[in-house]
Design an enzyme around this catalytic site. Structure first.
Site, short mmCIF file in Angstrom:
data_model
loop_
_atom_site.label_atom_id
_atom_site.label_comp_id
_atom_site.label_asym_id
_atom_site.label_seq_id
_atom_site.Cartn_x
_atom_site.Cartn_y
_atom_site.Cartn_z
N LYS A 1 1.03 4.26 -2.82
CA LYS A 1 0.75 5.67 -2.51
C LYS A 1 1.93 6.56 -2.87
O LYS A 1 1.76 7.69 -3.36
CB LYS A 1 0.39 5.83 -1.03
CG LYS A 1 -0.98 5.29 -0.66
CD LYS A 1 -2.09 6.03 -1.37
CE LYS A 1 -3.47 5.56 -0.93
NZ LYS A 1 -4.56 6.22 -1.67
N TYR B 1 0.83 -1.20 0.00
CA TYR B 1 0.00 0.00 0.00
C TYR B 1 0.86 1.25 0.00
O TYR B 1 0.62 2.19 -0.77
CB TYR B 1 -0.92 -0.02 1.22
CG TYR B 1 -1.78 1.20 1.39
CD1 TYR B 1 -2.99 1.33 0.70
CD2 TYR B 1 -1.41 2.22 2.26
CE1 TYR B 1 -3.79 2.44 0.87
CE2 TYR B 1 -2.21 3.34 2.43
CZ TYR B 1 -3.39 3.45 1.73
OH TYR B 1 -4.18 4.56 1.89
#
Length: 338
Positions: free
Chosen positions: A157, A153
């Site tokens: 990002k 994740y």
């Protein structure tokens, strides 16, 4: 009421996307709800309509570029145009990096990063001919600062951050009136911590402090209306994390190594299957809504978020205050010399 906009929100079936769809609807906007889960989408559409907006449900996997292009065309066919596109859909795995399989890592990247790329491309295809529109990339403090147990994740990002900066420069070079901006969020009380794929002992939880999704939604709606700003920070923890990482990243590495493992674990068992490969509400017939299980500790407001939305007003106030203070100081000095 201001002009009704045609808005697309990805990941609209739950969490921040769900709250954001409601917030746009409260303005009277027409909102296209993009996600995989059918139960969540149906409930989100009902909320949009009850809030005063018009809803369009489009079931789509944002990792499929062609499907996203088709979804955008469906929105234009229904609403006539796309004024705002909010990229928000994501997937994640809570586990040490060595316990995440290559296929899982690829899937997180395809949804969380490439989903934004595909959504942005689809939005531009319809915005650039009109030379207007706003694209909001929903980010995170983790776009700047990686933490343990969320390597896939965090990597996605970070990628969104770099991609968005490149695109922003290109649009400025072209003199385009299409704007892109990014909203960096703190830990938010959403259902993701129950439906995310997790290999941790205990139940996944966000690192405190935790904020309610309506706070994030308010910032996203504001960013959509003021997209000239390149970035918005939401929550004091976001500001503190990003500043600490800029000043002392090595020290922050050691701090997170000591604290972030336990900070992301709660007591209990992780019962639900992950939503990495299929929607959490798929065969289970359950709508998860916008809120997670942390209502008792989640914050509904943030002074920092207000300052971020009103930076110009704050700056003018400080300037006026400084000018008044300087004038008073000068008058006092003159009085002492006479």
């Amino acid at each position: 009421m201001s002009r009704r906009r045609a808005v697309v929100v990805t990941g609209a079936s739950g969490g921040v996307g769900r709250a954001t769809a409601r917030a746009f609807a409260a303005r009277g906007d027409r909102v296209a709800l993009l996600a995989r889960g059918r139960d969540g989408l149906a409930a989100a559409a009902d909320e949009v309509q009850r809030a005063g907006g018009e809803a369009l449900v489009v079931s789509v996997d944002v990792a499929d570029a062609k499907a996203v292009e088709d979804a955008a065309q469906q929105v234009v066919d229904a609403f006539g145009r796309i004024d705002v596109w909010v990229n928000n859909a994501f997937a994640g795995v809570f586990a040490p990096f060595t316990e995440i399989t290559p296929d899982e890592f690829r899937r997180v990247t395809e949804v969380t990063y490439l989903g934004y790329v595909f959504g942005t491309r689809a939005a531009l295809r319809h915005m650039q001919p009109r030379n207007r529109g706003a694209i909001v990339q929903v980010g995170s403090a983790l776009a700047y600062r990686g933490i343990p147990l969320q390597s896939a994740y965090c990597g996605a990002k970070h990628a969104i951050q770099g991609f968005n900066e490149s695109l922003r420069c290109e649009l400025l070079h072209e003199g385009s009136r299409v704007r892109t901006t990014m909203v960096q969020l703190p830990a938010v009380n959403t259902p993701q911590f129950d439906w995310v794929l997790s290999r941790m002992a205990g139940r996944a939880r966000p690192v405190a402090p935790i904020y309610q999704p309506e706070l994030a939604a308010r910032a996203i709606v504001h960013a959509a209306g003021h997209p000239r700003r390149r970035e918005y920070w939401v929550g004091g923890s976001t500001t503190a994390t990003m500043l600490a990482n800029a000043v002392a990243p090595g020290l922050l590495d050691r701090y997170l190594a000591r604290t972030a493992f336990d900070a992301q674990r709660a007591e209990g068992d992780h019962h639900l299957h992950g939503n990495l490969w299929s929607p959490a509400d798929g065969p289970h017939g359950r709508d998860f809504g916008a809120h997670g299980r942390f209502d008792d500790e989640a914050l509904s407001d943030s002074r920092q978020e207000w300052v971020s939305r009103n930076r110009g007003r704050v700056g003018r106030g400080l300037a006026v205050g400084g000018a008044v203070g300087g004038a008073l100081a000068l008058a006092a000095r003159r009085k002492r010399t006479h």
